[in-house]
Design an enzyme around this catalytic site. Structure first.
Site, PDB file in Angstrom:
ATOM      1  N   SER A  42       6.116   7.784   9.566  1.00 46.15           N
ATOM      2  CA  SER A  42       6.154   8.400  10.782  1.00 46.15           C
ATOM      3  C   SER A  42       6.232   7.620  12.105  1.00 46.15           C
ATOM      4  CB  SER A  42       4.982   9.707  11.059  1.00 46.15           C
ATOM      5  OG  SER A  42       3.820   9.050  11.172  1.00 46.15           O
TER       6      SER A  42
ATOM      7  N   GLU B 223      10.403   1.549   9.859  1.00 44.18           N
ATOM      8  CA  GLU B 223      11.607   2.568   9.421  1.00 44.18           C
ATOM      9  C   GLU B 223      10.828   3.900   9.522  1.00 44.18           C
ATOM     10  OE1 GLU B 223      14.686   2.119   8.320  1.00 44.18           O
ATOM     11  OE2 GLU B 223      14.353  -0.038   8.457  1.00 44.18           O
TER      12      GLU B 223
ATOM     13  N   LYS C  38       0.792  -1.235   0.032  1.00 45.34           N
ATOM     14  CA  LYS C  38       0.023   0.020   0.009  1.00 45.34           C
ATOM     15  C   LYS C  38       0.873   1.065   0.014  1.00 45.34           C
ATOM     16  CE  LYS C  38      -1.744   2.764   3.150  1.00 45.34           C
ATOM     17  NZ  LYS C  38      -1.684   3.749   2.072  1.00 45.34           N
TER      18      LYS C  38
ATOM     19  N   CYS D 275      13.748  11.465   5.573  1.00 44.08           N
ATOM     20  CA  CYS D 275      14.001  10.857   7.156  1.00 44.08           C
ATOM     21  C   CYS D 275      15.458  11.047   7.680  1.00 44.08           C
ATOM     22  CB  CYS D 275      13.549   9.417   6.925  1.00 44.08           C
ATOM     23  SG  CYS D 275      14.538   8.409   5.983  1.00 44.08           S
TER      24      CYS D 275
HETATM   25  P1  NAD Z   1       2.855   8.617   7.607  1.00 47.56           P
HETATM   26  O1  NAD Z   1       3.009   7.677   8.882  1.00 47.56           O
HETATM   27  O2  NAD Z   1       1.644   9.411   7.716  1.00 47.56           O
HETATM   28  O3  NAD Z   1       2.221   7.558   6.233  1.00 47.56           O
HETATM   29  C1  NAD Z   1       2.943   6.341   5.926  1.00 47.56           C
HETATM   30  C2  NAD Z   1       2.128   5.430   5.038  1.00 47.56           C
HETATM   31  O4  NAD Z   1       1.294   4.724   6.475  1.00 47.56           O
HETATM   32  C3  NAD Z   1       1.004   5.775   4.177  1.00 47.56           C
HETATM   33  O5  NAD Z   1       1.248   4.967   3.225  1.00 47.56           O
HETATM   34  C4  NAD Z   1      -0.105   5.913   5.062  1.00 47.56           C
HETATM   35  O6  NAD Z   1      -1.486   5.929   4.385  1.00 47.56           O
HETATM   36  C5  NAD Z   1      -0.138   4.800   6.097  1.00 47.56           C
HETATM   37  N1  NAD Z   1      -0.806   4.750   7.387  1.00 47.56           N
HETATM   38  C6  NAD Z   1      -0.987   5.940   7.971  1.00 47.56           C
HETATM   39  N2  NAD Z   1      -1.757   5.616   9.158  1.00 47.56           N
HETATM   40  C7  NAD Z   1      -1.788   4.415   9.163  1.00 47.56           C
HETATM   41  C8  NAD Z   1      -2.375   3.253  10.133  1.00 47.56           C
HETATM   42  N3  NAD Z   1      -2.972   3.590  11.189  1.00 47.56           N
HETATM   43  N4  NAD Z   1      -2.116   1.794   9.793  1.00 47.56           N
HETATM   44  C9  NAD Z   1      -1.378   1.577   8.585  1.00 47.56           C
HETATM   45  N5  NAD Z   1      -0.991   2.380   7.658  1.00 47.56           N
HETATM   46  C10 NAD Z   1      -1.306   3.812   7.780  1.00 47.56           C
HETATM   47  O7  NAD Z   1       4.265   9.078   7.010  1.00 47.56           O
HETATM   48  P2  NAD Z   1       4.386  10.004   5.747  1.00 47.56           P
HETATM   49  O8  NAD Z   1       3.918  11.351   6.218  1.00 47.56           O
HETATM   50  O9  NAD Z   1       3.668   9.389   4.764  1.00 47.56           O
HETATM   51  O10 NAD Z   1       5.871   9.887   5.741  1.00 47.56           O
HETATM   52  C11 NAD Z   1       6.852  10.823   6.385  1.00 47.56           C
HETATM   53  C12 NAD Z   1       7.314  10.108   7.490  1.00 47.56           C
HETATM   54  O11 NAD Z   1       7.939   8.920   7.237  1.00 47.56           O
HETATM   55  C13 NAD Z   1       8.423  10.983   8.213  1.00 47.56           C
HETATM   56  O12 NAD Z   1       8.052  10.837   9.611  1.00 47.56           O
HETATM   57  C14 NAD Z   1       9.555  10.232   7.811  1.00 47.56           C
HETATM   58  O13 NAD Z   1      10.915  10.503   8.856  1.00 47.56           O
HETATM   59  C15 NAD Z   1       9.434   8.774   7.799  1.00 47.56           C
HETATM   60  N6  NAD Z   1      10.223   8.127   6.863  1.00 47.56           N
HETATM   61  C16 NAD Z   1      11.144   7.231   7.435  1.00 47.56           C
HETATM   62  C17 NAD Z   1      12.012   6.591   6.592  1.00 47.56           C
HETATM   63  C18 NAD Z   1      13.017   5.585   7.312  1.00 47.56           C
HETATM   64  O14 NAD Z   1      13.679   4.846   6.232  1.00 47.56           O
HETATM   65  N7  NAD Z   1      13.181   5.501   8.563  1.00 47.56           N
HETATM   66  C19 NAD Z   1      12.057   6.984   5.217  1.00 47.56           C
HETATM   67  C20 NAD Z   1      11.248   7.683   4.654  1.00 47.56           C
HETATM   68  C21 NAD Z   1      10.149   8.299   5.624  1.00 47.56           C
END
Ligand code: NAD
Length: 485
Positions: free
Chosen positions: A232, A254, A179, A289
Site C-alpha cells: 500500500s 510498487e 518477507k 493494484c
Molecule cells: P501492505 O502495505 O499492508 O503490506 C505489504 C507488505 O508490507 C506485507 O508483507 C506487510 O507485512 C509489510 N509491511 C507492512 N507494514 C510495514 C512496515 N512498516 N515496514 C515494512 N514492511 C511492512 O499491503 P497489502 O495489504 O499486503 O497489499 C495491498 C496493497 O498493495 C494495495 O494498496 C495494492 O494496490 C498494493 N499493490 C501494489 C502493486 C503494484 O505493483 N503497484 C501490486 C500489488 C499490490
C-alpha cells in the site's frame, strides 16, 4: 474441487542461511475460502531478522563473484524445479490467498518460472561503457550489485510479485531476504527451498516471516543495502522514511492504484469492451493494484455499457479458491470486507447511486462481496478517491476530451489507465495526457509478458519492476578512472 484443502502440507518455518528455522512466535494463518481452516506460521524476532540479513551478507561475496553464466544456469535449474513442483506451489498459494487454483496453475506458477528464466538471461549481459575522455585518461563505467536486497511483498499475488523482486535481484548478483505477507506466507518458503535444491549457495535466498513490525526491522537493518517493496502507499511512505533514516538506502516502491477505464463514444466492439471492464474490476475480486476501478464513459454510451457490464457481473460465481466452478474468489479477510462495505455505504450516503451489488454475499464460509456498480457525479466521492481493493466499480460520465482526461487523472494515484477509442490520434493524445506509469489502448490488464516495466506515478510508486529497468535497479554504477602517462 481442484484439491482437498484439508490435505495440504504447509511449512511453518523460515529459510535462513539455507536451513529451515522455526520463528520465535507462532501465528495461525486462515484460509480466506474457509476461515476455520488454519495453518501455523512462525514469525521472526529481531535476532532472526538479523540472522537472515547476516546470512545474506556472508553469502554475497561468493554469489556476486560467481561467473555470471553460472548464476544464469542455477536460475534456469530453479525455474525448472518451480515448473516441476507447480501443483504443490499452486495449492500452497491458493490455500491462503484469493488466487483461484486454476489461475495459480495456469498463470502464477508459470510467471515465476518465466520470470526466473527471463532475468537469468540478463546475468551475463551486464555491460559497462568507456566514456569519451581526453587521450591521457581512461574512464569506465561499471555496474555492480548493491549487496543485500530486502524484498517485501503483499498478499494479492504473493508468488508473482515476490518473483518480480527476487529473480532480477539474484540475477544481478545480489543476495536476498524476502518477507512475504503474513497473510500468505507458505508458497515463498517452498520456492526458496527449490532455489537451494537448484544450487543457490546457502544464504543467497532467505525468507523470513512476520507482519509489518518484522518488515520494519528488515528495512531498518544497517546491513540491508536496497529495499524493494510492493504494497500500500501508506506502507511505502513509511518504508521510504525508515530507509532514509537508517543508511539512506535506495528503495523502489510498487504501490496502490485507482485505474480509469476512459471510454469514448466511438470505442470499438462493445461486447469485448464490456467484458474487459467487468473483468477489470472483478478479477481476483478486485484485489488487484491495476484494477480498472473507475469507468469514465462518454455520456451517450454510459447506460448501454453499464448495463452490459452489470449483466456480465451477474454471471460470476463466488466460491472457494479450490472450487472448480469459482469465478469470483473470496475477499482476503473480514477486515478487508468490512472496509469495502464501509466505503460503499459512505459513497451511497454522499450521493452515489447504487446500480447493482452493494452488499456481502452471505455464505456459510469465507468473506465475499457482490460485484458492485456505483454511479457517481461528485469527484470527491469515496468510491472515486479511495483504492477500495474489492469488486466495486465507480462510473462517471463526461462530454468532451478535456473533461474525460481530467477525470481520468486521479489526484493521488497513477499506476495504470485504459483508453478505449477507434481514433488512434485521440488515443495517443489521451495516453500522453494521463499521468500514469502504464496506459493500455483498447485493452486492460497485464499480459504474461516480462518485457514491459511496471510501476506508478505519484503515490502509486517509485521505480519499476520487470523489463530492463526492473533488472537494472538492482545494480549501482561506478566510474573508474585511469591516468595514462
Ligand atoms: P501492505 O502495505 O499492508 O503490506 C505489504 C507488505 O508490507 C506485507 O508483507 C506487510 O507485512 C509489510 N509491511 C507492512 N507494514 C510495514 C512496515 N512498516 N515496514 C515494512 N514492511 C511492512 O499491503 P497489502 O495489504 O499486503 O497489499 C495491498 C496493497 O498493495 C494495495 O494498496 C495494492 O494496490 C498494493 N499493490 C501494489 C502493486 C503494484 O505493483 N503497484 C501490486 C500489488 C499490490
Amino acid at each position: 474441487m481442484y484439491f482437498d484443502p484439508d490435505s495440504v502440507h504447509t511449512i511453518s518455518e523460515m529459510m535462513i542461511g539455507g536451513e529451515l528455522r522455526q520463528g520465535t512466535s507462532i501465528h495461525p494463518v486462515a484460509s480466506p475460502s474457509r476461515p476455520s481452516l488454519k495453518h501455523d506460521i512462525g514469525w521472526a524476532d529481531a535476532t532472526q531478522v538479523n540472522d537472515a540479513v547476516l546470512a545474506a551478507r556472508n553469502a554475497f561475496p561468493e554469489w556476486s563473484a560467481l561467473p555470471p553464466r553460472d548464476r544464469a544456469k542455477i536460475l534456469y535449474r530453479f525455474a525448472d524445479l518451480v515448473d516441476a513442483n507447480a501443483e504443490e506451489i499452486a495449492r500452497l498459494e491458493s490455500l491462503v490467498s484469493a488466487r483461484i487454483y486454476s489461475e495459480s496453475m495456469a498463470r502464477d506458477v508459470k510467471v515465476v518460472s518465466g520470470v526466473l528464466r527471463y532475468f537469468a538471461e540478463f546475468s551475463d549481459k551486464i555491460e559497462g561503457s568507456v566514456t569519451s575522455t581526453p587521450s591521457n585518461s581512461l574512464s569506465m563505467t561499471v555496474h555492480e550489485p548493491h549487496g543485500v536486497v530486502a524484498a517485501i511483498s503483499p498478499w494479492n499475488f504473493p508468488i508473482i510479485l515476490s518473483s518480480w523482486k527476487f529473480a532480477p535481484a539474484l540475477a544481478a548478483g545480489n543476495t536476498v531476504v524476502l518477507k512475504p505477507s503474513e497473510l500468505t506466507p507458505f508458497s515463498a518458503v517452498r520456492i526458496a527451498q527449490l532455489g537451494t535444491e537448484a544450487g543457490l549457495p546457502n544464504g543467497v535466498f532467505n525468507v523470513i516471516n512476520g507482519d509489518g513490525q518484522v518488515g520494519g526491522e528488515l528495512v531498518r537493518h544497517p546491513d540491508v543495502d536496497y529495499v524493494t517493496f510492493t504494497g500500500s502507499s501508506a506502507t511505502g511512505a513509511q518504508i521510504m522514511a525508515d530507509a532514509a533514516t537508517t543508511g539512506l538506502k535506495p528503495v523502489s516502491l510498487e504501490l496502490g492504484g485507482k485505474g480509469p477505464q476512459l471510454v469514448f463514444e466511438d470505442a470499438p466492439d462493445l461486447d469485448r469492451l464490456a467484458a474487459m471492464v467487468a473483468r477489470g474490476i472483478t478479477y481476483n475480486s478486485g484485489q488487484v493494484c491495476f484494477a480498472g476501478s473507475r469507468l469514465i464513459v462518454q455520456r451517450q454510451l454510459a447506460d448501454d455499457l453499464t448495463r452490459r457490464v452489470a449483466d456480465l457481473m451477474s454471471e460470476l460465481q463466488v466460491g472457494p479458491t479450490w472450487g472448480d466452478t469459482t469465478t469470483m474468489p473470496p475477499i482476503i479477510n473480514k477486515k478487508q470486507n468490512d472496509r469495502i462495505a464501509h466505503i460503499v455505504e459512505q459513497s451511497i450516503r454522499s450521493g452515489a447511486e447504487l446500480l447493482c451489488g452493494g452488499e456481502r454475499v452471505e455464505t456459510a464460509e469465507g468473506e465475499f462481496y457482490k460485484p458492485t456498480i456505483l454511479n457517481v457525479s461528485d469527484i470527491d466521492n469515496a468510491a472515486v478517491c479511495e483504492e477500495i481493493f474489492g469488486p466495486v466499480l465507480a462510473v462517471q460520465t463526461f462530454d468532451d476530451f478535456e473533461e474525460g482526461v481530467a477525470l481520468a487523472n486521479h489526484s493521488d494515484y497513477g499506476l495504470t489507465a485504459s483508453v478505449h477509442t477507434r481514433d488512434i490520434s485521440r488515443a495517443f493524445k489521451a495516453a500522453q495526457d494521463i499521468q500514469s506509469g502504464t496506459v493500455w489502448i483498447n485493452d486492460w490488464g497485464r499480459r504474461t509478458d516480462f518485457t514491459a516495466p511496471f510501476g506508478g506515478y505519484k503515490k502509486s510508486g517509485l521505480g519499476k519492476d520487470m523489463g530492463r529497468p526492473g533488472f537494472e535497479k538492482y545494480l549501482k554504477s561506478k566510474a573508474i578512472w585511469l591516468e595514462i602517462d
